[in-house]
Each structure stands twice: as structure tokens, then as C-alpha cells.
Design a protein around this motif. Structure first.
Motif, PDB file in Angstrom:
ATOM      1  N   GLY A  68       6.983 -46.879  71.230  1.00 46.75           N
ATOM      2  CA  GLY A  68       7.290 -47.884  70.216  1.00 46.75           C
ATOM      3  C   GLY A  68       8.168 -47.332  69.111  1.00 46.75           C
ATOM      4  N   SER A  69       7.893 -46.089  68.679  1.00 42.48           N
ATOM      5  CA  SER A  69       8.686 -45.481  67.599  1.00 42.48           C
ATOM      6  C   SER A  69      10.120 -45.235  68.048  1.00 42.48           C
ATOM      7  CB  SER A  69       8.038 -44.168  67.159  1.00 42.48           C
ATOM      8  OG  SER A  69       6.722 -44.384  66.681  1.00 42.48           O
ATOM      9  N   PHE A  70      10.287 -44.714  69.260  1.00 39.89           N
ATOM     10  CA  PHE A  70      11.641 -44.429  69.746  1.00 39.89           C
ATOM     11  C   PHE A  70      12.435 -45.721  69.934  1.00 39.89           C
ATOM     12  CE2 PHE A  70      10.391 -40.155  71.904  1.00 39.89           C
ATOM     13  CZ  PHE A  70      10.111 -39.645  70.650  1.00 39.89           C
ATOM     14  N   THR A  71      11.771 -46.737  70.471  1.00 42.72           N
ATOM     15  CA  THR A  71      12.459 -48.020  70.648  1.00 42.72           C
ATOM     16  C   THR A  71      12.836 -48.617  69.300  1.00 42.72           C
ATOM     17  OG1 THR A  71      11.195 -48.389  72.688  1.00 42.72           O
ATOM     18  CG2 THR A  71      12.275 -50.298  71.698  1.00 42.72           C
ATOM     19  N   ALA A  72      11.919 -48.536  68.329  1.00 38.59           N
ATOM     20  CA  ALA A  72      12.228 -49.056  66.987  1.00 38.59           C
ATOM     21  C   ALA A  72      13.365 -48.280  66.333  1.00 38.59           C
ATOM     22  CB  ALA A  72      10.974 -48.996  66.115  1.00 38.59           C
ATOM     23  N   LEU A  73      13.406 -46.960  66.538  1.00 38.88           N
ATOM     24  CA  LEU A  73      14.480 -46.149  65.964  1.00 38.88           C
ATOM     25  C   LEU A  73      15.842 -46.564  66.525  1.00 38.88           C
ATOM     26  CD1 LEU A  73      15.365 -43.652  64.270  1.00 38.88           C
ATOM     27  CD2 LEU A  73      15.003 -42.283  66.341  1.00 38.88           C
ATOM     28  N   LEU A  74      15.924 -46.701  67.848  1.00 39.98           N
ATOM     29  CA  LEU A  74      17.190 -47.107  68.454  1.00 39.98           C
ATOM     30  C   LEU A  74      17.543 -48.537  68.073  1.00 39.98           C
ATOM     31  CD1 LEU A  74      16.848 -45.521  72.016  1.00 39.98           C
ATOM     32  CD2 LEU A  74      17.963 -44.580  69.990  1.00 39.98           C
ATOM     33  N   ALA A  75      16.538 -49.400  67.958  1.00 39.20           N
ATOM     34  CA  ALA A  75      16.806 -50.782  67.542  1.00 39.20           C
ATOM     35  C   ALA A  75      17.317 -50.828  66.109  1.00 39.20           C
ATOM     36  CB  ALA A  75      15.538 -51.619  67.683  1.00 39.20           C
ATOM     37  N   PHE A  76      16.794 -49.966  65.242  1.00 34.43           N
ATOM     38  CA  PHE A  76      17.257 -49.931  63.861  1.00 34.43           C
ATOM     39  C   PHE A  76      18.733 -49.529  63.785  1.00 34.43           C
ATOM     40  CE2 PHE A  76      18.144 -47.141  60.204  1.00 34.43           C
ATOM     41  CZ  PHE A  76      18.028 -48.068  59.177  1.00 34.43           C
ATOM     42  N   PHE A  77      19.100 -48.459  64.492  1.00 35.69           N
ATOM     43  CA  PHE A  77      20.501 -48.039  64.473  1.00 35.69           C
ATOM     44  C   PHE A  77      21.402 -49.098  65.100  1.00 35.69           C
ATOM     45  CE2 PHE A  77      18.820 -43.799  63.632  1.00 35.69           C
ATOM     46  CZ  PHE A  77      19.767 -43.316  62.741  1.00 35.69           C
ATOM     47  N   THR A  78      20.928 -49.744  66.148  1.00 40.15           N
ATOM     48  CA  THR A  78      21.708 -50.819  66.759  1.00 40.15           C
ATOM     49  C   THR A  78      21.942 -51.949  65.761  1.00 40.15           C
ATOM     50  OG1 THR A  78      20.811 -50.292  68.942  1.00 40.15           O
ATOM     51  CG2 THR A  78      21.776 -52.482  68.655  1.00 40.15           C
ATOM     52  N   TRP A  79      20.906 -52.311  65.032  1.00 36.47           N
ATOM     53  CA  TRP A  79      21.031 -53.384  64.030  1.00 36.47           C
ATOM     54  C   TRP A  79      21.990 -52.989  62.918  1.00 36.47           C
ATOM     55  CZ3 TRP A  79      19.100 -53.163  58.883  1.00 36.47           C
ATOM     56  CH2 TRP A  79      19.204 -54.373  58.171  1.00 36.47           C
ATOM     57  N   ARG A  80      21.897 -51.736  62.443  1.00 35.94           N
ATOM     58  CA  ARG A  80      22.776 -51.290  61.364  1.00 35.94           C
ATOM     59  C   ARG A  80      24.237 -51.302  61.814  1.00 35.94           C
ATOM     60  NH1 ARG A  80      22.484 -51.743  56.617  1.00 35.94           N
ATOM     61  NH2 ARG A  80      23.824 -49.915  56.275  1.00 35.94           N
ATOM     62  N   GLY A  94      -2.749 -42.641  83.766  1.00 36.04           N
ATOM     63  CA  GLY A  94      -3.398 -41.636  82.942  1.00 36.04           C
ATOM     64  C   GLY A  94      -4.883 -41.899  82.775  1.00 36.04           C
ATOM     65  N   ASP A  95      -5.634 -40.837  82.435  1.00 35.95           N
ATOM     66  CA  ASP A  95      -7.077 -40.985  82.264  1.00 35.95           C
ATOM     67  C   ASP A  95      -7.555 -40.631  80.868  1.00 35.95           C
ATOM     68  OD1 ASP A  95      -6.613 -38.294  82.337  1.00 35.95           O
ATOM     69  OD2 ASP A  95      -7.921 -37.865  84.039  1.00 35.95           O
ATOM     70  N   SER A  96      -6.667 -40.148  80.007  1.00 42.16           N
ATOM     71  CA  SER A  96      -7.039 -39.764  78.645  1.00 42.16           C
ATOM     72  C   SER A  96      -6.633 -40.873  77.687  1.00 42.16           C
ATOM     73  CB  SER A  96      -6.356 -38.448  78.271  1.00 42.16           C
ATOM     74  OG  SER A  96      -6.483 -38.195  76.886  1.00 42.16           O
ATOM     75  N   TRP A  97      -7.602 -41.382  76.938  1.00 46.08           N
ATOM     76  CA  TRP A  97      -7.283 -42.451  75.995  1.00 46.08           C
ATOM     77  C   TRP A  97      -6.342 -41.954  74.892  1.00 46.08           C
ATOM     78  CZ3 TRP A  97      -8.393 -41.457  70.970  1.00 46.08           C
ATOM     79  CH2 TRP A  97      -9.382 -40.502  70.692  1.00 46.08           C
ATOM     80  N   ALA A  98      -6.489 -40.693  74.497  1.00 45.83           N
ATOM     81  CA  ALA A  98      -5.621 -40.151  73.456  1.00 45.83           C
ATOM     82  C   ALA A  98      -4.176 -40.065  73.948  1.00 45.83           C
ATOM     83  CB  ALA A  98      -6.114 -38.777  73.025  1.00 45.83           C
ATOM     84  N   ALA A  99      -4.001 -39.677  75.213  1.00 47.14           N
ATOM     85  CA  ALA A  99      -2.646 -39.601  75.772  1.00 47.14           C
ATOM     86  C   ALA A  99      -2.015 -40.989  75.851  1.00 47.14           C
ATOM     87  CB  ALA A  99      -2.680 -38.955  77.153  1.00 47.14           C
ATOM     88  N   LYS A 100      -2.795 -42.003  76.170  1.00 43.74           N
ATOM     89  CA  LYS A 100      -2.264 -43.368  76.222  1.00 43.74           C
ATOM     90  C   LYS A 100      -1.850 -43.848  74.835  1.00 43.74           C
ATOM     91  CE  LYS A 100      -4.796 -44.843  80.348  1.00 43.74           C
ATOM     92  NZ  LYS A 100      -5.754 -45.809  80.928  1.00 43.74           N
ATOM     93  N   VAL A 101      -2.649 -43.497  73.832  1.00 47.00           N
ATOM     94  CA  VAL A 101      -2.287 -43.880  72.459  1.00 47.00           C
ATOM     95  C   VAL A 101      -0.987 -43.204  72.048  1.00 47.00           C
ATOM     96  CG1 VAL A 101      -2.966 -43.692  70.045  1.00 47.00           C
ATOM     97  CG2 VAL A 101      -4.651 -44.391  71.758  1.00 47.00           C
ATOM     98  N   LEU A 102      -0.860 -41.902  72.352  1.00 40.10           N
ATOM     99  CA  LEU A 102       0.368 -41.184  72.018  1.00 40.10           C
ATOM    100  C   LEU A 102       1.567 -41.764  72.756  1.00 40.10           C
ATOM    101  CD1 LEU A 102      -0.930 -37.486  72.014  1.00 40.10           C
ATOM    102  CD2 LEU A 102      -0.181 -38.821  70.043  1.00 40.10           C
ATOM    103  N   ALA A 103       1.356 -42.159  74.004  1.00 32.38           N
ATOM    104  CA  ALA A 103       2.462 -42.757  74.768  1.00 32.38           C
ATOM    105  C   ALA A 103       2.914 -44.067  74.133  1.00 32.38           C
ATOM    106  CB  ALA A 103       2.026 -42.980  76.217  1.00 32.38           C
ATOM    107  N   GLY A 104       1.952 -44.905  73.730  1.00 35.72           N
ATOM    108  CA  GLY A 104       2.308 -46.171  73.104  1.00 35.72           C
ATOM    109  C   GLY A 104       3.000 -45.990  71.771  1.00 35.72           C
TER     110      GLY A 104
END
Length: 720
Positions: free
Chosen positions: A438-450, A424-434
Motif C-alpha cells: 500500500g505504501s509503495f503504491t501510494a508513493l508512486l500514485a503521489f508522484f504520478t499525480w504531482r 503465507g502462514d505468519s500474520w505479521a508477514a501478511k501485515v507487513l506485505a499489506g
């Protein structure tokens, strides 16, 4: 090989067959440092009129005589070769080639004996794998120019009908899964019949991701896989792409050779095997414009001066600037997959993000609309008990639906985010991707932990984690992760999430390295197949075999893709046959999934709901167990059941007076203390006595006439 190819082509959809024109699609240079640069090449042949039309433009650095060699190949086999001198064709202005720009537009009628050598199947095979190459040699035999172009017949497996059919299958799977959930009524442990929506959409995503590897695909297979791009969130929407281009331009993006306008108007896609293609919009435009040149005669333009040559029925016009402005755009891997859909490679993540946001908005509006309807229903009538639970838990159901959406897209989301980080070449798009990854991984990790915490808690109490399925509150909260697995394999959703993450990482992280991508994906798919064969974790036998069969086809597909790897050097004919085999096998499996969905719908309509039957059986067993467990002194008998008949001293039965009334003084239904030597059959007497506890008074007590009251013995002597 050719017979096998024809047999496979005969079972492809009929809609892709039929046509009378062969034409080139873009061009690319096959020589470095050429002294003659070809700037445009369009050639078409109409078999109904036997007219060959051409449009050639270029520029030469020096004045020189040239000899041209025309080479035509199909599926890696050279089928036609012809050498000619422009001076012998009446093109005097091109003999010699001037040290300036030149162009030639015209047409010729092909003799019947030459036209009959073109096989009829060449006009009907979808995504014809043909290549035409023109080499120019100088007077001393040195190479001065080389240009090549892909030959097509206008037939392709990029068919909107296939995408609509796949979308319809996914919609039916979603509807049936939803109806199965409503029929279960929140019953703990109820599984969804296979194929589920998750299985169907996962299959379509696998087809799309198979087309994203950096290998030399046959055109027929690359076109076929693009029909399933919608399952990964790639939607060819021009207005959306224009908006994303504008956003990228404001956040550091470069739109020169990476924008929707560039792809749709100027670019010719050149794949790693040298084949060329224009985007679908320009391909249709170029194909139909070839019909306008169908006239005998030749027009040669040198430095802006046009001369008509030949005695045809009319003169051809000079090439337009639009034809001369097209540039070669070399693509492979994920870029090739997205840009054949007219989606710039730098726009892929933002496209998926906006499509995901639209889906989230649709889900929120739909659930809130149902909430409003239920509230109005409750105001003017009585809603069913199952819907009452839905009305009270709508916030949790909303969160659960959005979590399911994240779970379905997690593998492809990982792929696009990693690709955005690296290309990618847009810094804003890279921030949104990160942030989103991270949010989706944390969400699935939270449900896995529960779920993991609850499973271990239940295991300590009960010896196993069965209450994940039996406890209704737990089931309603977390069943979307493990509802189709057996109780002993509830944890299998964790390897499934890891599988999706690893698959996206391998494809995006090794983009540009086809052998590494294919080998890594083969390892991931084989490990998942081994896990399914070892555990067979699904509650229903249909789910076991359907998922194993899907995974077997995935492994076979990756093995077949190995033949497309450039480093292995497998010939083009074998690649084409392998691509056709993949198309047929994957079409058959998709059709089987559609048939199974129809069968499930029919079964659900004609048979009794198994969840309702199970609930009835469970309630009946519970009632019988409660009755069997009753004892004479059981509180449920005296406090929770209706008053029972009791027997007096003479063995006669009479009804017990209501509990809120005390028997009158002198009534024959007075209560007496039971004897220690009461017979075993006097259970009713004991029950009746137990029923009177807590409400006896002096008026209701009957004493023996020969019994005198005495003081209690307290150990200090006898009473005076």
C-alpha cells in the motif's frame, strides 16, 4: 530434434561440460497403495571404472516374491528396459521379500558391451533430463511397488558464475547511468544512454519471473532462470533464512515442512512432471557420497541383520539414517522456484523485505557519506558548482534514490506480496506485505499525480508540457519517471507502472494454474509491445530499438513457455528443445546488453560530453539573441552594459564620464536635448541622452542663448 539439441548444447558455457558419473537425485513413488514402500533409492554409475553402485531401502507389508523391471528414459524417450528376478542375482535374503524392513547396498561391474551403449554426451549435458523407474510385480503379475528418480550427471546451469556475471552487468549499468547523470550536471532534458540500469535490471527480472510459472519446465531452463533470482530480491542466505524462520515461529508460522532446516537436510523436491531434485547443498553431498560405494559385492540388511553377498574387494556398509529420513516434497510454480534456492516458500516475502531494507540502508549511508565529504571539501577548498547543487539538495536526492528503488522492484514486490497473502502462514508477514504494498503504491500514485498536475498546468500556459523537461526545478524533482521519453510521451511512465503491477498480479494471483498464468502474461507483454511500436517514445534511437527488441524477446519467451503447459500435452523432447532455444536466445540478448554497455562506456570516454556542448551552444545563442534585441532606449544598454562613447554637437566622439561623476560646469561634454529632426544615424546620441536620465542637474544643463523661460499655459489667460 536430437541433432538440434546437440547443436544448442554445443554453444552453452564450457564450464558446465565434463563429468564421468551418472547418479539419481532423490526419488518419488509412482503408485498409490503399494504393498512395498521404498524408503530410499540411490544409484550411481562411474564410466571410468564401469561400476554401478546402489542403495535401496524399504518395507513390505507381506511376504511375497517379486519381479523387478528397470526402465530408463531420456528427454521423454525410453532408452533402456531390463527385467530381472532378485532370486537370480544371489540376493537370497530378498527372495521372497520379507514382511519387514529391508535394505540393500552394493555395487556391480557393468560389462564392456553394455557400458559402450551409454552415449558420451549423457555425461556432459547440463541438467540431464533422464528418469529411471523401477516397477515391482508380485507372483501373480500385480503391481506391488513403483518408484522413480531423476538421473543427473552433476552438471547444471545453476552456476554462481552466471549470477556474478549478471550482477556485474547490472552494476556497470548502474555506474554508467550515474556517470551520465553527473556529466549532464542537472541539465534539463538530458536522457541516459541505453541500456540503462532500469532496462538491464528489468530484463533480469523478466528472466526470473519466467521461471515462476506453474508449468512443466525442462530442468535446463528452470536451472537457468534461477541464476537471476537476485534481481527480484531472492538471495540464498542460510543465516537470514534461519532468522526468518524464528520470526515466523513466533507469529503463527508452521515450520514442520516449511523451513530452511527441512529443505536443506530432509527434502527431495518433486516437480509436477515427476522429476525429482534435492536442494543444491544436499545434491552435492549425495553426488560425492556415491563415490564411497564404488566396490563390488552386495550387503543386504533385513530387520537389522546384515549379510555380505558376492566376492568383491570389500563389503558395503548399510545405509545411514540420513538417507532413509528424506521425504518427498511436491512443488510447482513460485514455490518450486524459491525452494530450489533453499528459500522456503513462506519466507519469500520476508526475504525480499530484508534485502530491500539492506539496500535502503546502504543507499542512505552512501549519500550521507558523500554529504560529509562535500562539507569537508567546502571547508578547506572550493567545490565545483555542480557538486554545490548536489550538496544543497542531498535530502531530495536521498528521497529520489529510494523512490527509484521502489520503482525498480514494484513489479516483483507486487508478486511477492500477493503470494504472501495467499500462501503465507505468519500474520505479521501478511501485515507487513499489506502495509508495504500500500505504501509503495501510494508513493508512486503521489508522484504520478504531482507530475500530471504540473503537466496540465504547463499545458494551459504554454500549449504543451515541455516545461517538464525545460524547467530545471521540475526536472530535478521528477525526471526519474520520464527522463528517457520524448516530450510528447512523458505520460508513458504510467502504463509502465501499470504493466509491472499487472504482471505481478497475473503470476502470483494465478499461481498453480499454468495455462491462465501464461495466457495472462502473454496478453500483458503483447499490449506493452504494441504500445512501444505505436509510440516509439524514447528520445534516443538506440533506446527505441533496444527496448523494442527486449520486449519482442519477452513476447517470444512467453509463447515458448506455452509449450511447457501441461494441458497442451506437448511431448518432452519438444519441451527440452524449446527450453534450450530459450536459454540460448536469452543468453545472446544478455551478452548483447553487456556489449552495448561497453560501447557506451567507450563512447563517453572519447567524445565530448553532449550535454556540455548543448549548454555552450544554448548560452551562445542566448548572448547573440540579447545583442540583436538591443534598442537605443533599451534599459539593458544604459543600465546593464559598460558606458558607451557619445558624439557632441560637432560630430566628435568622446568617452562618457563615469556614472558616479557629474560633468563639471563649463565642460565641453555638456548634454543637450536631442532635436526632433535628428538623423537616423544619431542613435548613439539618443543612447547617450537616455543614459543621462535620472542624474541631470542644473549645472549639467545647457540651454540655447536665444531661448527665454516662460510660464506654462494652464488655460486661464496669459502671464502678466
Amino acid at each position: 530434434m536430437h541433432k538440434l539439441s546437440l547443436a544448442l548444447l554445443s554453444i552453452l558455457p564450457v564450464g558446465v561440460l565434463g563429468g564421468n558419473i551418472l547418479s539419481t537425485s532423490g526419488f518419488s513413488s509412482c503408485m498409490n497403495n503399494a504393498t512395498v514402500q521404498v524408503q530410499n533409492l540411490d544409484v550411481s554409475y562411474d564410466r571410468t571404472t564401469r561400476i554401478l553402485t546402489f542403495n535401496v531401502a524399504g518395507r513390505s507389508d507381506i511376504v511375497q516374491n517379486v519381479t523387478a523391471t528397470l526402465l530408463v528414459s531420456a528427454y521423454g524417450k525410453q532408452v533402456y528396459t531390463r527385467e530381472f528376478n532378485p532370486c537370480d542375482t544371489g540376493m537370497a535374503e530378498m527372495c521372497p521379500v520379507p514382511a519387514s524392513s529391508f535394505a540393500s547396498v552394493g555395487s556391480q561391474t557393468i560389462p564392456e558391451e553394455d557400458a559402450s551403449q551409454i552415449p558420451a554426451i549423457a555425461f556432459s549435458i547440463p541438467d540431464l533430463d533422464g528418469l529411471v523407474k523401477m516397477e515391482l510385480k508380485g507372483s501373480n503379475g500385480e503391481d506391488v511397488a513403483c518408484v522413480q528418480s531423476t538421473v543427473g550427471n552433476g552438471q547444471t546451469l545453476i552456476i554462481p558464475a552466471i549470477s556474478y556475471a549478471a550482477l556485474g552487468i547490472a552494476a556497470v549499468a548502474l555506474l554508467l547511468s550515474g556517470l551520465a547523470g553527473l556529466a549532464a550536471g542537472g541539465h534539463p532534458g538530458a536522457s541516459t544512454p541505453s541500456p540503462t540500469f532500469g532496462e538491464v535490471i528489468g530484463w533480469f527480472q523478466g528472466l526470473a519471473m519466467n521461471g515462476m510459472l506453474s508449468v512443466q519446465y525442462p530442468q535446463v531452463y528452470q536451472s537457468f532462470t534461477s541464476n537471476f533470482a537476485f534481481s527480484t530480491g531472492l538471495v540464498p542466505w542460510g543465516q537470514l533464512q534461519t532468522s526468518i524462520d524464528s520470526f515466523r515461529a513466533k507469529t503463527g508460522g508452521n515450520l514442520t515442512n516449511d523451513s530452511y532446516q527441512y529443505l536443506s537436510n530432509n527434502a527431495t523436491l518433486v516437480y509436477t512432471d515427476g522429476t525429482t531434485n534435492v536442494t543444491s547443498r544436499m545434491m552435492r553431498r549425495a553426488f560425492h557420497s556415491a563415490l564411497l560405494w564404488a566396490r563390488d559385492g552386495t550387503s543386504v540388511t533385513v530387520n537389522g541383520t546384515t549379510a555380505n553377498i558376492g566376492g568383491g574387494s570389500g563389503s558395503a556398509s548399510a545405509p545411514s539414517s540420513a538417507h532413509n529420513s528424506r521425504t518427498n516434497h511436491y512443488v510447482s510454480g513460485i514455490q518450486a522456484y524459491s525452494e530450489q534456492l533453499t528459500i522456503p516458500q513462506a519466507n519469500t516475502f520476508l526475504t525480499v523485505l530484508l534485502v530491500w531494507a539492506i539496500l535502503c540502508a546502504a543507499i542512505i549511508i552512501f549519500i550521507l557519506l558523500i554529504k560529509v565529504i562535500l562539507e569537508l571539501w567546502s571547508m578547506f577548498g572550493k567545490i565545483p558548482k555542480s557538486m554545490e547543487s548536489w550538496r544543497e539538495r542531498y535530502w531530495w536526492r536521498l528521497a529520489k534514490a529510494l523512490t527509484n528503488l521502489v520503482l525498480f522492484l514494484y513489479g516483483t514486490w507486487t508478486l511477492y506480496c500477493i503470494y504472501q497473502f495467499t500462501n503465507g502462514d505468519s500474520w505479521a508477514a501478511k501485515v507487513l506485505a499489506g502495509v508495504t504494498l500500500g505504501s509503495f503504491t501510494a508513493l508512486l500514485a503521489f508522484f504520478t499525480w504531482r507530475i500530471w498536475i504540473k503537466a496540465h498546468s504547463y499545458t494551459r500556459l504554454d500549449g504543451d508540457a515541455g516545461r517538464l523537461y525545460d524547467d530545471k526545478e521540475t526536472w530535478l524533482k521528477y525526471n526519474n519517471f520520464y527522463e528517457n521519453y520524448k516530450k510528447g510521451y512523458w505520460w508513458l511512465f504510467v502504463p509502465a507502472i501499470v504493466y509491472m503491477f499487472a504482471k505481478g498480479c497475473v503470476i502470483a494471483g494465478a499461481n498453480g494454474h499454468g495455462l491462465v498464468q501464461t495466457a495472462g502474461q502473454l496478453i500483458v507483454e503483447a499490449l506493452m509491445l504494441g504500445l512501444l511500436l505505436w509510440t516509439r517514445p524514447f528520445q534516443r534511437k538506440s533506446g527505441v530499438w533496444i527496448n523494442i527488441f527486449i520486449q519482442v524477446v519477452r513476447v517470444i519467451s512467453v509463447v515458448c513457455i506455452l509449450t511447457f503447459v501441461e494441458e497442451l500435452g506437448i511431448n518432452q523432447t519438444t519441451k527440452t528443445v524449446t527450453g534450450l532455444v530459450l536459454v540460448v536466445v536469452q543468453c545472446v540478448l544478455t551478452a548483447v546488453l553487456a556489449v552495448l554497455l561497453a560501447v557506451n562506456a567507450l563512447i563517453n570516454c572519447i567524445r565530448e560530453n553532449p550535454h556540455r556542448r548543448a549548454r555552450k551552444a544554448q548560452e551562445k545563442m542566448k548572448l547573440e539573441r540579447d545583442l540583436d534585441d538591443l534598442t537605443p532606449l533599451d534599459a539593458r544598454n544604459s543600465l546593464l552594459m559598460e558606458p558607451m562613447a557619445q558624439r557632441d554637437r560637432k560630430g566628435r566622439y568622446d568617452a562618457v564620464p563615469p556614472r558616479d561623476q557629474s560633468p563639471a560646469m563649463g565642460s565641453q561634454h555638456s548634454f543637450s536635448r536631442p532635436s526632433r529632426f535628428a538623423r537616423e544615424g544619431d542613435g548613439d546620441y539618443l543612447v547617450s541622452s537616455a543614459a543621462s536620465m535620472g542624474r541631470r542637474d542644473e549645472r549639467s544643463v545647457s540651454r540655447s542663448p536665444d531661448r527665454q523661460p516662460t510660464l506654462p499655459r494652464v488655460g486661464f489667460g496669459s502671464a502678466m
